[in-house]
Design an enzyme around this catalytic site. Structure first.
Site, mmCIF file in Angstrom:
data_model
loop_
_atom_site.group_PDB
_atom_site.id
_atom_site.type_symbol
_atom_site.label_atom_id
_atom_site.label_comp_id
_atom_site.label_asym_id
_atom_site.label_seq_id
_atom_site.Cartn_x
_atom_site.Cartn_y
_atom_site.Cartn_z
ATOM 1 C CB ILE A 12 -0.964 -0.009 1.202
ATOM 2 C CG1 ILE A 12 -1.898 -1.222 1.137
ATOM 3 C CG2 ILE A 12 -1.790 1.283 1.238
ATOM 4 C CD1 ILE A 12 -2.812 -1.375 2.344
ATOM 5 C CB THR A 133 -6.496 -3.158 9.339
ATOM 6 O OG1 THR A 133 -7.319 -4.241 8.892
ATOM 7 C CG2 THR A 133 -6.133 -3.420 10.797
ATOM 8 C CG ASP A 134 -11.580 -4.192 7.608
ATOM 9 O OD1 ASP A 134 -10.481 -4.786 7.720
ATOM 10 O OD2 ASP A 134 -12.419 -4.501 6.727
ATOM 11 C CD GLU A 135 -7.411 -8.305 9.269
ATOM 12 O OE1 GLU A 135 -7.056 -9.136 10.122
ATOM 13 O OE2 GLU A 135 -6.904 -8.236 8.137
ATOM 14 C CE1 TYR A 159 -1.829 -5.941 10.628
ATOM 15 C CE2 TYR A 159 -3.958 -6.921 10.111
ATOM 16 C CZ TYR A 159 -3.041 -5.904 9.958
ATOM 17 O OH TYR A 159 -3.331 -4.841 9.138
ATOM 18 C CE LYS A 163 -2.236 -1.161 11.508
ATOM 19 N NZ LYS A 163 -1.220 -0.179 11.041
ATOM 20 C CG ASN A 188 -9.030 -8.039 3.266
ATOM 21 O OD1 ASN A 188 -9.360 -7.625 4.372
ATOM 22 N ND2 ASN A 188 -8.584 -9.255 3.071
#
Length: 352
Positions: A12, A133-135, A159, A163, A188
């Site tokens: 990215i 991230t959306d995670e 992970y 984040k 993603n």
């Protein structure tokens, strides 16, 4: 604008660097420690620009960062450097804590030290943009509404927990010290120059080579897919107009099951380069799911679209076709990686 950007030789980050040099008048200092997933080829097309600089520095090295801030004197920071592969975080979480948590803390402190030296106008204009991230929001069930900026945090993997920790640090530095930070969370990403360990490049390359296509579980897990160049445009818009203390959830409204993604890749490749042995769906193999595999991620990007004046240009069909054609046209890059850095082996099988 002078932008200090971390992780600019990654997937990215390099897309953002290419967009900055190719589509804006901004200057960028690319700070990257060049881990296994970084490739100088990703920015080679813009490296000769007089608006581009590179420094091989680890974001956990405070004195080195302080020196870069003092010499480059940025107007903004875009923080993309991160360990990002969930499967690798299952196998070895320690490096994720060091890079994503300790590294973010170290960068925040370097930025704060520099920011405090600025005059009032420059301090007010300065931005620290943290890309996440959306995670961090956990997992959705099939019929749950998408994540938004106000979704509570519920990370499930080493992970995503690392984040989430970094997001909290960034917001704390805004509230405690007044450092003008903000956060973007994204779905993603996929596209060109994607390291071959992730789902789409791994399946694409395996399918090109006629190898098995591993799909976790029954392939029912859902991800919301965003073409990386669309994301890069959104991130630059955010650093230009983003407001301190804000959060922007960036997505393209393109949810697909993993099995749908794999079958789409097979269909496009069958059209572009037919396999004499038959349709590539014959190569799909369902494998044991990874531990703690989140079922679904999806983002409602309405707030980001409105506030940033941005909307994704690619739908999944056009984006995946561009991506597959790029991998067909750039075999030298990924064949070198497959021979030296990552051979396609299964990761993330740690036992509970």
């Amino acid at each position: 604008m002078r932008i200090l950007l971390t992780g600019g030789c990654g997937f990215i980050g390099s897309a953002v660097v290419r967009h900055i040099i190719g589509a804006t008048e901004h200057s960028v200092l690319n700070v990257d420690c060049m881990t296994y997933a970084a490739s100088p080829e990703t920015v080679a097309a813009v490296a000769s620009s007089d608006r581009y600089q590179f420094a091989q520095v680890n974001i956990t090295d405070g004195p080195a960062l302080a020196k870069l801030f003092a010499e480059f004197r940025p107007d903004a920071v875009m923080h993309l450097a991160a360990e990002s592969h969930v499967d690798r975080s299952i196998d070895g979480p320690g490096v994720f804590i060091q890079t994503n948590v300790v590294g973010t803390y170290t960068l925040l402190e370097a930025a704060r030290g520099y920011w405090q030296t600025l005059d009032e106008a420059a301090r007010k204009a300065f931005r620290f943009h943290h890309i996440s991230t959306d995670e961090v929001f956990g997992a959705l069930e099939l019929d749950d509404p998408p994540f938004t900026e106000t979704t509570p945090y519920d990370p499930r993997s080493p992970y995503s927990a690392s984040k989430a920790s970094s997001d909290h640090l960034v917001r704390a530095w805004y509230h405690t010290y007044g450092l003008p930070t903000f956060v973007t969370n994204t779905t993603n990403n996929y596209g060109i120059w994607h390291f071959p360990e992730k789902l789409i490049p791994l399946v694409t390359i395996n399918a090109i080579e006629g190898k098995e296509l591993p799909v976790y579980g029954k392939g029912e897990n859902v991800r919301d897919w965003l073409f990386v160049e669309d994301h890069a445009e959104a991130l630059v818009k955010a650093v230009e107009v983003g407001k301190p203390g804000e959060t922007y959830a960036i997505g393209a409204r393109q949810p697909r099951t993993n099995l749908e993604v794999v079958k789409t890749i097979c269909a496009v490749l069958d059209e572009l380069v037919p396999d004499p042995a038959g349709p590539r769906e014959r190569l799909i193999r369902f494998v044991t799911d990874r531990p703690g595999h989140d079922f679904k991620y999806e983002i409602d990007p309405t707030h980001a679209e409105t506030e940033l004046g941005w909307k994704a240009k690619h739908n999944f069909e056009s984006g995946i076709r561009r991506t597959i054609q790029w991998y067909l046209d750039n075999r030298d890059w990924w064949e070198t990686i497959r021979s030296r850095r990552y051979t396609g082996e299964r990761l993330g099988q740690a036992k509970k």
